[in-house]
Design an enzyme around this catalytic site. Structure first.
Site, mmCIF file in Angstrom:
data_model
loop_
_atom_site.group_PDB
_atom_site.id
_atom_site.type_symbol
_atom_site.label_atom_id
_atom_site.label_comp_id
_atom_site.label_asym_id
_atom_site.label_seq_id
_atom_site.Cartn_x
_atom_site.Cartn_y
_atom_site.Cartn_z
ATOM 1 N N GLU A 113 0.807 -1.228 0.000
ATOM 2 C CA GLU A 113 0.000 0.000 0.000
ATOM 3 C C GLU A 113 0.835 1.272 0.000
ATOM 4 O O GLU A 113 0.825 2.035 0.981
ATOM 5 C CB GLU A 113 -0.964 -0.008 1.196
ATOM 6 C CG GLU A 113 -1.972 -1.126 1.152
ATOM 7 C CD GLU A 113 -2.900 -1.153 2.377
ATOM 8 O OE1 GLU A 113 -2.772 -0.272 3.236
ATOM 9 O OE2 GLU A 113 -3.731 -2.064 2.461
ATOM 10 N N ASN B 265 -5.574 -4.945 -2.221
ATOM 11 C CA ASN B 265 -6.091 -4.887 -0.847
ATOM 12 C C ASN B 265 -7.410 -4.117 -0.887
ATOM 13 O O ASN B 265 -7.446 -2.966 -1.313
ATOM 14 C CB ASN B 265 -5.120 -4.139 0.082
ATOM 15 C CG ASN B 265 -3.817 -4.888 0.283
ATOM 16 O OD1 ASN B 265 -3.628 -5.978 -0.257
ATOM 17 N ND2 ASN B 265 -2.922 -4.322 1.059
HETATM 18 O O1 IFM Z 1 -3.827 -3.328 9.253
HETATM 19 C C1 IFM Z 1 -3.852 -2.780 7.982
HETATM 20 C C2 IFM Z 1 -2.684 -3.261 7.148
HETATM 21 O O2 IFM Z 1 -1.469 -2.986 7.757
HETATM 22 C C3 IFM Z 1 -2.695 -2.596 5.791
HETATM 23 N N1 IFM Z 1 -3.973 -2.734 5.145
HETATM 24 C C4 IFM Z 1 -5.148 -2.380 5.940
HETATM 25 C C5 IFM Z 1 -5.127 -3.129 7.255
HETATM 26 C C6 IFM Z 1 -6.380 -2.762 8.073
HETATM 27 O O3 IFM Z 1 -6.407 -1.396 8.342
#
Ligand code: IFM
Length: 467
Positions: A165, A289
């Site tokens: 991300e 994601n």
């Molecule tokens: O916990 C996070 C993760 O580190 C990155 N994606 C979103 C998740 C939930 O907020």
């Protein structure tokens, strides 16, 4: 019948800083998150992260649980400051050994390891010396680090994810300042986006040259943004938000350019000649994601504004069937929309959903029949089932979707929320570190064994969940 193919990978994900604890052990250097939670007023976060799930000590228990659930694959992240405590130079053997043991443990249980090389815990020295990913040179540091890890684990690890991300790390850490390193600057946001993408491209080549047969991808978030009201101004706001939140990473990686809306303003990503060739190096898969959608309302000076029809911040909204403990709307149609966009605009690349999941206020109870601890997280079971039904319908529509990883294997440290928000298939009692497989974990194990979704889903029944 809603059957997933035998080759479809069912996994679960985690990240180093969110689970490991043991922040001072075996030569680990400090990360930007260590410094962020050391600031006054963040005592709770500090004590939560100090131990987190104690995974550094209990990794074998967690691997055993992954094996018992029958996971096909497990996505974890490698902590850069355990490998290079200052972010550069000779590797720390003890750090590499830890991940080497973890990989061996997973393989012994037939669980495919999917390491992510950067999941937000940048070595603090790189931040202090040069502003971290604000500095172009950090991309070269990341390339070195990626090569070190690929050389050490590449004989056994075949699937790699470079960065998790990049949008969130840039935005929360450098525009809103709510995550480490706590910077608030639109220029920093654009610099950090661009240099992470460059770092990703350089790491792809480094991994491939060190690890024969490596399959490499990146994990990108996509949050569809819809207009809050049916007005032209809000539609434009949604288009801007989509460009700055989603297009900003998908377009350079898959199309070799930024969206026009991102490069139109006075502040721009610091692109140099040749950068897009590096950034758009062909990948073996795109990691997606997905959690929820957002709604945008027009605010002329700000590219994206989180909004809710009630006018409240999402996190103020109470948990309900349609709103998770994070305040996020349950909106599985988003997955259908995104996967359609990936088929259309982006040429239908192979996709792995590298995170999907939800936080709920879980509690451990004693099961009357067995006398054993039990977590009856029915909302999570429904969430996972509905999300997977959305994925199935995208596969039927032609998406090349090859796997799905639940966020997360265990409850863990949810960044600025600390240990308070629970995303796991496995409950962690932070006092005793006892692990209890939740009902969702058992349900997921059953799905993996049968590969059949066991009940119809709202997404498929209604065709749309739009409210
Ligand atoms: O916990 C996070 C993760 O580190 C990155 N994606 C979103 C998740 C939930 O907020």
């Amino acid at each position: 019948m809603d059957r997933f193919s035998d080759g479809f990978l069912f996994g679960a994900s985690s990240s180093a800083f969110q689970i490991e604890g043991s922040l001072d052990r075996d030569g680990r250097g400090p990360s930007v998150w260590d410094a962020f939670i050391a600031r006054p007023g963040r005592e709770r976060l500090r004590s939560d992260a100090a131990t987190a799930c104690d995974h550094y000590a209990r990794w074998a228990d967690d691997v055993a649980i992954a094996g018992e659930l029958g996971l096909d694959a497990y996505r974890f992240s490698v902590s850069w400051p355990r490998i290079q405590p200052d972010g550069r130079g000779e590797p720390n053997r003890a750090g590499l050994d830890f991940y080497s043991r973890l990989v061996d443990g997973l393989l012994e249980r037939d669980v495919r390891p999917f390491p992510t090389l950067f999941h937000w815990d940048l070595p603090l020295a790189l931040q202090r010396d040069s502003g971290g990913f604000r500095d172009r040179d950090t991309a070269a540091r990341f390339e070195d680090y990626a090569g070190i890890v690929a050389r050490a684990l590449g004989d056994r690890v075949k699937d790699w994810i470079t960065i998790n991300e990049p949008f969130e790390y840039a935005c929360f850490g450098h525009l809103f300042g709510t995550h480490a390193p706590g910077v608030k600057s639109p220029l920093a946001y654009l610099q950090v986006v661009h240099h992470q993408l460059l770092a990703h491209g350089r790491a792809v080549s480094a991994i491939r040259s060190e690890a024969a047969g490596a399959r490499v991808g990146i994990a990108l978030s996509w949050t569809p943004v819809h207009p809050l009201r049916d007005t032209e101004a809000d539609e434009k706001a949604a288009a801007r938000a989509n460009a700055f939140m989603n297009g900003v990473s998908f377009d350079p990686i898959l199309l070799g350019r930024y969206p026009a809306l991102v490069t139109r303003g006075l502040l721009r990503p610091p692109v140099r000649d040749g950068d897009f060739e590096t950034i758009s190096t062909p990948l073996d898969f795109v990691g997606l994601n997905y959690y929820s959608r957002e709604k945008a309302r027009n605010a002329p000076l700000v590219p994206f504004i989180r909004a809710d029809v009630t006018g409240k911040e999402p996190r103020e909204l109470p948990e309900s069937d349609d709103r998770t403990a994070m305040g996020w709307e349950v909106y599985h149609r988003g997955l259908v929309e995104i996967l359609a966009e990936l088929r259309g605009r982006y040429g239908n690349p192979p996709v792995i959903v590298t995170e999907f999941g939800s936080a709920w206020s879980d509690s451990v109870e004693t099961d009357a029949a067995t006398g054993r601890a039990r977590v009856g997280d029915t909302r999570r079971v429904r969430y996972l089932r509905d999300a997977l039904a959305a994925m199935r319908s995208a596969i039927e529509a032609g998406s090349d979707l090859r796997g799905a990883f639940v966020w997360s294997l265990t409850d863990n440290f949810e960044w600025a929320e600390g240990n308070a928000k629970r995303f796991g298939l496995v409950h962690v009692d932070y006092g005793t570190q006892a692990r209890t497989v939740k009902d969702s974990g058992r349900w997921y194990a059953g799905l993996i064994a049968s590969r059949v979704l066991d009940a119809s889903s709202r997404v498929l029944e209604t065709g749309s969940e739009d409210t």
